[in-house]
Design an enzyme around this catalytic site. Structure first.
Site, PDB file in Angstrom:
ATOM      1  N   SER A  47       0.851  -1.192   0.000  1.00  0.00           N
ATOM      2  CA  SER A  47       0.000   0.000   0.000  1.00  0.00           C
ATOM      3  C   SER A  47       0.884   1.238   0.000  1.00  0.00           C
ATOM      4  O   SER A  47       2.071   1.167   0.332  1.00  0.00           O
ATOM      5  CB  SER A  47      -0.934   0.010   1.210  1.00  0.00           C
ATOM      6  OG  SER A  47      -0.203   0.245   2.400  1.00  0.00           O
ATOM      7  N   CYS A  48       0.276   2.355  -0.376  1.00  0.00           N
ATOM      8  CA  CYS A  48       0.976   3.649  -0.340  1.00  0.00           C
ATOM      9  C   CYS A  48      -0.094   4.706  -0.092  1.00  0.00           C
ATOM     10  O   CYS A  48      -1.068   4.437   0.617  1.00  0.00           O
ATOM     11  CB  CYS A  48       1.767   3.889  -1.620  1.00  0.00           C
ATOM     12  SG  CYS A  48       0.776   3.935  -3.130  1.00  0.00           S
ATOM     13  N   LEU A  49       0.040   5.865  -0.667  1.00  0.00           N
ATOM     14  CA  LEU A  49      -0.966   6.907  -0.478  1.00  0.00           C
ATOM     15  C   LEU A  49      -2.178   6.673  -1.382  1.00  0.00           C
ATOM     16  O   LEU A  49      -3.310   6.743  -0.918  1.00  0.00           O
ATOM     17  CB  LEU A  49      -0.366   8.291  -0.737  1.00  0.00           C
ATOM     18  CG  LEU A  49      -1.300   9.481  -0.511  1.00  0.00           C
ATOM     19  CD1 LEU A  49      -1.704   9.575   0.953  1.00  0.00           C
ATOM     20  CD2 LEU A  49      -0.647  10.766  -0.973  1.00  0.00           C
ATOM     21  N   TRP A 100      -3.698   4.669   1.425  1.00  0.00           N
ATOM     22  CA  TRP A 100      -4.065   5.315   2.690  1.00  0.00           C
ATOM     23  C   TRP A 100      -5.278   6.231   2.522  1.00  0.00           C
ATOM     24  O   TRP A 100      -6.138   6.289   3.392  1.00  0.00           O
ATOM     25  CB  TRP A 100      -2.885   6.104   3.252  1.00  0.00           C
ATOM     26  CG  TRP A 100      -3.283   6.939   4.422  1.00  0.00           C
ATOM     27  CD1 TRP A 100      -3.381   8.290   4.467  1.00  0.00           C
ATOM     28  CD2 TRP A 100      -3.679   6.478   5.719  1.00  0.00           C
ATOM     29  NE1 TRP A 100      -3.813   8.700   5.712  1.00  0.00           N
ATOM     30  CE2 TRP A 100      -4.002   7.605   6.495  1.00  0.00           C
ATOM     31  CE3 TRP A 100      -3.803   5.211   6.292  1.00  0.00           C
ATOM     32  CZ2 TRP A 100      -4.431   7.512   7.822  1.00  0.00           C
ATOM     33  CZ3 TRP A 100      -4.229   5.115   7.608  1.00  0.00           C
ATOM     34  CH2 TRP A 100      -4.538   6.248   8.357  1.00  0.00           C
TER      35      TRP A 100
END
Length: 159
Positions: free
Chosen positions: A115-117, A144
């Site tokens: 996952s990331c932003l 996120w």
């Protein structure tokens, strides 16, 4: 004499023709690999990720920079390995991985979710992991931003 002058050109054409064919073949393989990855490596939805985290059957790797996580928060249970470190981290020996990330290093058969932003870096991390033999790698495309939105919405519904 005319034949001797033409001969080097035909040799050049043969060499360049072979190089062009080889280059086309490499491009074709690259496309096939990317198509394979996008076909096999599916995105994980918010609900799927929530269930996977409850089951404890995955390692969730957040590939944002540490300052981003400190600034905005993280998905509970995620391990922070910045994108630029993913390839090296997944090739570390288990002792060094445990020491650095405070988690057991995943094996190539373990399920990983990145996952990331908002899904761009996590997809890159997933491709890196698959290229290293982690064939059960996926990514949470919403990142996120989506997680925080759903979590806020769920808390409002509870109140």
């Amino acid at each position: 004499m005319v034949l001797q002058r033409l001969r080097p050109w035909s040799t050049c054409r043969t060499v360049f023709g072979s190089a062009e064919t080889a280059l086309w073949g490499l491009k074709s393989i690259k496309r096939s690999c990317l198509n394979f990855c996008t076909t096999i490596c599916e995105d994980v939805t918010y609900k799927e990720l929530k269930n996977l985290l409850k089951s404890k059957k995955i390692m969730l790797i957040d590939v944002r920079e540490p300052w981003e996580i400190h600034e905005s928060g993280k998905i509970p249970g995620s391990v922070n390995i910045p994108l630029d470190d993913v390839g090296e981290a997944l090739q570390m020996n288990p002792k060094d991985f445990k020491e650095k990330y405070k988690e057991v290093k995943p094996s190539k058969s373990d399920s990983l979710v990145f996952s990331c932003l908002a899904g761009v870096r996590s997809k890159k991390a997933m491709v890196t992991a698959v290229s290293l033999g982690f064939n059960s790698a996926q990514h949470f495309a919403g990142g996120w931003k989506e997680w925080a939105t759903y979590e806020l919405s769920e808390k409002k519904q509870e109140n």
